[in-house]
Design a protein around this motif. Structure first.
Motif, PDB file in Angstrom:
ATOM      1  N   LEU A 106       0.829  -1.205   0.000  1.00 13.80           N
ATOM      2  CA  LEU A 106       0.000   0.000   0.000  1.00 13.80           C
ATOM      3  C   LEU A 106       0.862   1.253   0.000  1.00 13.80           C
ATOM      4  CD1 LEU A 106      -2.769   1.334   0.166  1.00 13.80           C
ATOM      5  CD2 LEU A 106      -2.668   1.067   2.641  1.00 13.80           C
ATOM      6  N   GLN A 107       1.946   1.236   0.744  1.00 11.12           N
ATOM      7  CA  GLN A 107       2.826   2.395   0.820  1.00 11.12           C
ATOM      8  C   GLN A 107       3.347   2.783  -0.565  1.00 11.12           C
ATOM      9  OE1 GLN A 107       6.122   1.682   3.408  1.00 11.12           O
ATOM     10  NE2 GLN A 107       7.088   3.627   2.992  1.00 11.12           N
ATOM     11  N   THR A 108       3.774   1.813  -1.341  1.00 12.32           N
ATOM     12  CA  THR A 108       4.315   2.084  -2.672  1.00 12.32           C
ATOM     13  C   THR A 108       3.230   2.576  -3.612  1.00 12.32           C
ATOM     14  OG1 THR A 108       5.881   0.286  -2.269  1.00 12.32           O
ATOM     15  CG2 THR A 108       5.697   1.089  -4.520  1.00 12.32           C
ATOM     16  N   ILE A 109       2.061   1.980  -3.542  1.00  9.12           N
ATOM     17  CA  ILE A 109       0.978   2.346  -4.459  1.00  9.12           C
ATOM     18  C   ILE A 109       0.450   3.744  -4.150  1.00  9.12           C
ATOM     19  CG2 ILE A 109      -1.364   1.739  -5.165  1.00  9.12           C
ATOM     20  CD1 ILE A 109      -0.518  -1.172  -5.025  1.00  9.12           C
ATOM     21  N   VAL A 110       0.358   4.109  -2.873  1.00 10.96           N
ATOM     22  CA  VAL A 110      -0.085   5.462  -2.506  1.00 10.96           C
ATOM     23  C   VAL A 110       0.888   6.491  -3.083  1.00 10.96           C
ATOM     24  CG1 VAL A 110      -0.309   7.058  -0.557  1.00 10.96           C
ATOM     25  CG2 VAL A 110      -1.423   4.840  -0.479  1.00 10.96           C
ATOM     26  N   TYR A 111       2.173   6.219  -3.010  1.00 10.99           N
ATOM     27  CA  TYR A 111       3.159   7.137  -3.562  1.00 10.99           C
ATOM     28  C   TYR A 111       3.057   7.213  -5.093  1.00 10.99           C
ATOM     29  CZ  TYR A 111       7.645   8.906  -5.137  1.00 10.99           C
ATOM     30  OH  TYR A 111       8.629   9.613  -5.782  1.00 10.99           O
ATOM     31  N   ALA A 116       0.912  11.033  -2.150  1.00 10.63           N
ATOM     32  CA  ALA A 116       1.947  11.443  -1.211  1.00 10.63           C
ATOM     33  C   ALA A 116       3.152  11.976  -1.977  1.00 10.63           C
ATOM     34  CB  ALA A 116       2.362  10.257  -0.348  1.00 10.63           C
ATOM     35  N   LYS A 117       3.920  12.826  -1.298  1.00 14.46           N
ATOM     36  CA  LYS A 117       5.077  13.447  -1.943  1.00 14.46           C
ATOM     37  C   LYS A 117       6.289  12.526  -1.982  1.00 14.46           C
ATOM     38  CE  LYS A 117       3.537  17.953  -0.390  1.00 14.46           C
ATOM     39  NZ  LYS A 117       3.768  19.046   0.546  1.00 14.46           N
ATOM     40  N   SER A 118       6.381  11.593  -1.045  1.00 15.17           N
ATOM     41  CA  SER A 118       7.489  10.642  -1.016  1.00 15.17           C
ATOM     42  C   SER A 118       6.985   9.339  -0.411  1.00 15.17           C
ATOM     43  CB  SER A 118       8.646  11.188  -0.183  1.00 15.17           C
ATOM     44  OG  SER A 118       8.292  11.232   1.179  1.00 15.17           O
ATOM     45  N   LEU A 119       7.841   8.309  -0.463  1.00 10.28           N
ATOM     46  CA  LEU A 119       7.470   7.035   0.138  1.00 10.28           C
ATOM     47  C   LEU A 119       7.312   7.169   1.651  1.00 10.28           C
ATOM     48  CD1 LEU A 119       9.748   4.678  -1.925  1.00 10.28           C
ATOM     49  CD2 LEU A 119       7.276   4.525  -1.750  1.00 10.28           C
ATOM     50  N   HIS A 121       6.407   9.897   3.229  1.00 10.55           N
ATOM     51  CA  HIS A 121       5.159  10.632   3.444  1.00 10.55           C
ATOM     52  C   HIS A 121       3.971   9.691   3.289  1.00 10.55           C
ATOM     53  CE1 HIS A 121       2.096  13.831   2.109  1.00 10.55           C
ATOM     54  NE2 HIS A 121       2.239  13.929   3.412  1.00 10.55           N
ATOM     55  N   ALA A 122       4.045   8.792   2.322  1.00 16.23           N
ATOM     56  CA  ALA A 122       2.978   7.806   2.120  1.00 16.23           C
ATOM     57  C   ALA A 122       2.825   6.925   3.354  1.00 16.23           C
ATOM     58  CB  ALA A 122       3.272   6.949   0.895  1.00 16.23           C
ATOM     59  N   ARG A 123       3.949   6.510   3.916  1.00 13.45           N
ATOM     60  CA  ARG A 123       3.905   5.686   5.124  1.00 13.45           C
ATOM     61  C   ARG A 123       3.241   6.441   6.272  1.00 13.45           C
ATOM     62  NH1 ARG A 123       6.678   1.253   6.370  1.00 13.45           N
ATOM     63  NH2 ARG A 123       6.531   0.661   8.534  1.00 13.45           N
ATOM     64  N   GLN A 124       3.568   7.716   6.417  1.00 13.14           N
ATOM     65  CA  GLN A 124       2.998   8.510   7.496  1.00 13.14           C
ATOM     66  C   GLN A 124       1.496   8.706   7.285  1.00 13.14           C
ATOM     67  OE1 GLN A 124       4.559  12.467   7.954  1.00 13.14           O
ATOM     68  NE2 GLN A 124       4.113  12.440  10.140  1.00 13.14           N
ATOM     69  N   LEU A 125       1.082   8.968   6.038  1.00 12.88           N
ATOM     70  CA  LEU A 125      -0.344   9.125   5.756  1.00 12.88           C
ATOM     71  C   LEU A 125      -1.118   7.866   6.132  1.00 12.88           C
ATOM     72  CD1 LEU A 125      -0.374  10.915   2.290  1.00 12.88           C
ATOM     73  CD2 LEU A 125      -0.972  11.889   4.499  1.00 12.88           C
ATOM     74  N   ILE A 126      -0.554   6.716   5.811  1.00 11.82           N
ATOM     75  CA  ILE A 126      -1.241   5.452   6.077  1.00 11.82           C
ATOM     76  C   ILE A 126      -1.331   5.190   7.575  1.00 11.82           C
ATOM     77  CG2 ILE A 126      -1.119   2.957   5.751  1.00 11.82           C
ATOM     78  CD1 ILE A 126       0.315   3.639   3.048  1.00 11.82           C
ATOM     79  N   THR A 127      -0.223   5.330   8.286  1.00 11.65           N
ATOM     80  CA  THR A 127      -0.234   5.017   9.719  1.00 11.65           C
ATOM     81  C   THR A 127      -1.077   6.005  10.519  1.00 11.65           C
ATOM     82  OG1 THR A 127       1.826   6.219  10.036  1.00 11.65           O
ATOM     83  CG2 THR A 127       1.981   3.841   9.719  1.00 11.65           C
ATOM     84  N   HIS A 128      -1.234   7.222  10.030  1.00 13.56           N
ATOM     85  CA  HIS A 128      -2.057   8.209  10.735  1.00 13.56           C
ATOM     86  C   HIS A 128      -3.527   8.126  10.336  1.00 13.56           C
ATOM     87  CE1 HIS A 128       1.368  11.096  12.051  1.00 13.56           C
ATOM     88  NE2 HIS A 128       1.690   9.842  12.217  1.00 13.56           N
ATOM     89  N   GLY A 129      -3.872   7.202   9.439  1.00 12.63           N
ATOM     90  CA  GLY A 129      -5.269   6.954   9.120  1.00 12.63           C
ATOM     91  C   GLY A 129      -5.863   7.872   8.073  1.00 12.63           C
ATOM     92  N   HIS A 130      -5.066   8.435   7.179  1.00 11.10           N
ATOM     93  CA  HIS A 130      -5.581   9.332   6.154  1.00 11.10           C
ATOM     94  C   HIS A 130      -5.945   8.603   4.856  1.00 11.10           C
ATOM     95  CE1 HIS A 130      -4.704  12.918   8.449  1.00 11.10           C
ATOM     96  NE2 HIS A 130      -3.482  12.467   8.672  1.00 11.10           N
ATOM     97  N   THR A 154      -8.173   6.045  -1.752  1.00 10.81           N
ATOM     98  CA  THR A 154      -8.395   7.492  -1.675  1.00 10.81           C
ATOM     99  C   THR A 154      -8.089   7.971  -0.257  1.00 10.81           C
ATOM    100  OG1 THR A 154     -10.717   7.154  -1.097  1.00 10.81           O
ATOM    101  CG2 THR A 154     -10.220   7.515  -3.428  1.00 10.81           C
ATOM    102  N   PHE A 155      -8.259   9.271  -0.061  1.00 13.26           N
ATOM    103  CA  PHE A 155      -8.120   9.824   1.276  1.00 13.26           C
ATOM    104  C   PHE A 155      -9.374   9.535   2.076  1.00 13.26           C
ATOM    105  CE2 PHE A 155      -5.041  12.766  -0.767  1.00 13.26           C
ATOM    106  CZ  PHE A 155      -3.960  12.473   0.045  1.00 13.26           C
ATOM    107  N   TYR A 156      -9.200   9.408   3.384  1.00 20.89           N
ATOM    108  CA  TYR A 156     -10.321   9.228   4.297  1.00 20.89           C
ATOM    109  C   TYR A 156     -11.145  10.514   4.295  1.00 20.89           C
ATOM    110  CZ  TYR A 156     -12.691   7.559   8.501  1.00 20.89           C
ATOM    111  OH  TYR A 156     -13.627   7.119   9.393  1.00 20.89           O
ATOM    112  N   PRO A 157     -12.480  10.433   4.322  1.00 15.03           N
ATOM    113  CA  PRO A 157     -13.315  11.639   4.191  1.00 15.03           C
ATOM    114  C   PRO A 157     -13.058  12.715   5.243  1.00 15.03           C
ATOM    115  CG  PRO A 157     -14.664   9.665   4.032  1.00 15.03           C
ATOM    116  CD  PRO A 157     -13.289   9.209   4.381  1.00 15.03           C
ATOM    117  N   LEU A 158     -12.675  12.343   6.451  1.00 12.98           N
ATOM    118  CA  LEU A 158     -12.444  13.338   7.499  1.00 12.98           C
ATOM    119  C   LEU A 158     -10.998  13.825   7.541  1.00 12.98           C
ATOM    120  CD1 LEU A 158     -14.534  11.690  10.345  1.00 12.98           C
ATOM    121  CD2 LEU A 158     -15.231  13.479   8.750  1.00 12.98           C
TER     122      LEU A 158
END
Length: 169
Positions: A106-111, A116-119, A121-130, A154-158
């Motif tokens: 998931l981290q690679t695909i989000v990037y 996300a701006k970097s891998l 950043h993608a990891r942080q977005l995922i772990t923080h629930g975005h 996609t991004f979480y609605p909230l």
């Protein structure tokens, strides 16, 4: 059966821990795919090892039984997005590398989708629930994304990031 509170280990470490070439290769892969530690790489290698082992066991079966099980294995790998098409053979399964598994995280695909701006950043977005898949929040960067789930990331609605997307559009 086993205790459900004590699941089976998903990874096997290297048999010899201090081989210089392998250590250098691991560091390159960790940096290239934004992995947190070598354990995440070992999980992908063990997953690949089990797939390749089942393919080798299929080669030893009688022809009629092998064809049925081969189709099931290839269909499963195509659904995961590891193999390109159902016309693939066991030789294609045996030629898979750990990079093909790491590309489906998931981290690679989000990037790669540009969320996300970097891998990292993608990891942080995922772990923080975005990030969500099929309307469900996923917080594991190592989640293997199936081919049909790939378009629903996609991004979480909230999430505040969805508001930024709306401003840009």
């Amino acid at each position: 059966m086993g205790d459900p509170k004590k699941p089976r280990k998903k990874w096997e470490g290297p048999t010899h821990p201090w081989i210089r070439e392998r250590l250098q290769e691991e560091l390159i892969l960790i940096g290239q795919y934004g992995l947190r530690n070598k354990k995440e790489l070992w999980i992908a290698r063990t997953f690949l090892k089990r797939i390749r082992g089942s393919a080798r066991r299929l080669l030893a079966l009688p022809e009629n039984e092998r064809i049925l099980r081969e189709k099931a294995l290839i269909k499963r790998l195509v659904a995961l997005g590891i193999l390109p098409s159902e016309e693939s053979t066991l030789d294609d399964v045996l030629s898979l590398t750990v990079e093909t598994i790491l590309e489906r995280r998931l981290q690679t695909i989000v990037y790669k989708k540009g969320l996300a701006k970097s891998l990292f950043h993608a990891r942080q977005l995922i772990t923080h629930g975005h990030i969500m898949i099929n309307g469900r929040r996923v917080r594991s960067p190592g989640h293997l994304v199936k081919r049909d789930e790939e378009n629903t990331i996609t991004f979480y609605p909230l999430s505040p990031y969805i508001k930024q997307l709306e401003k840009e559009q």
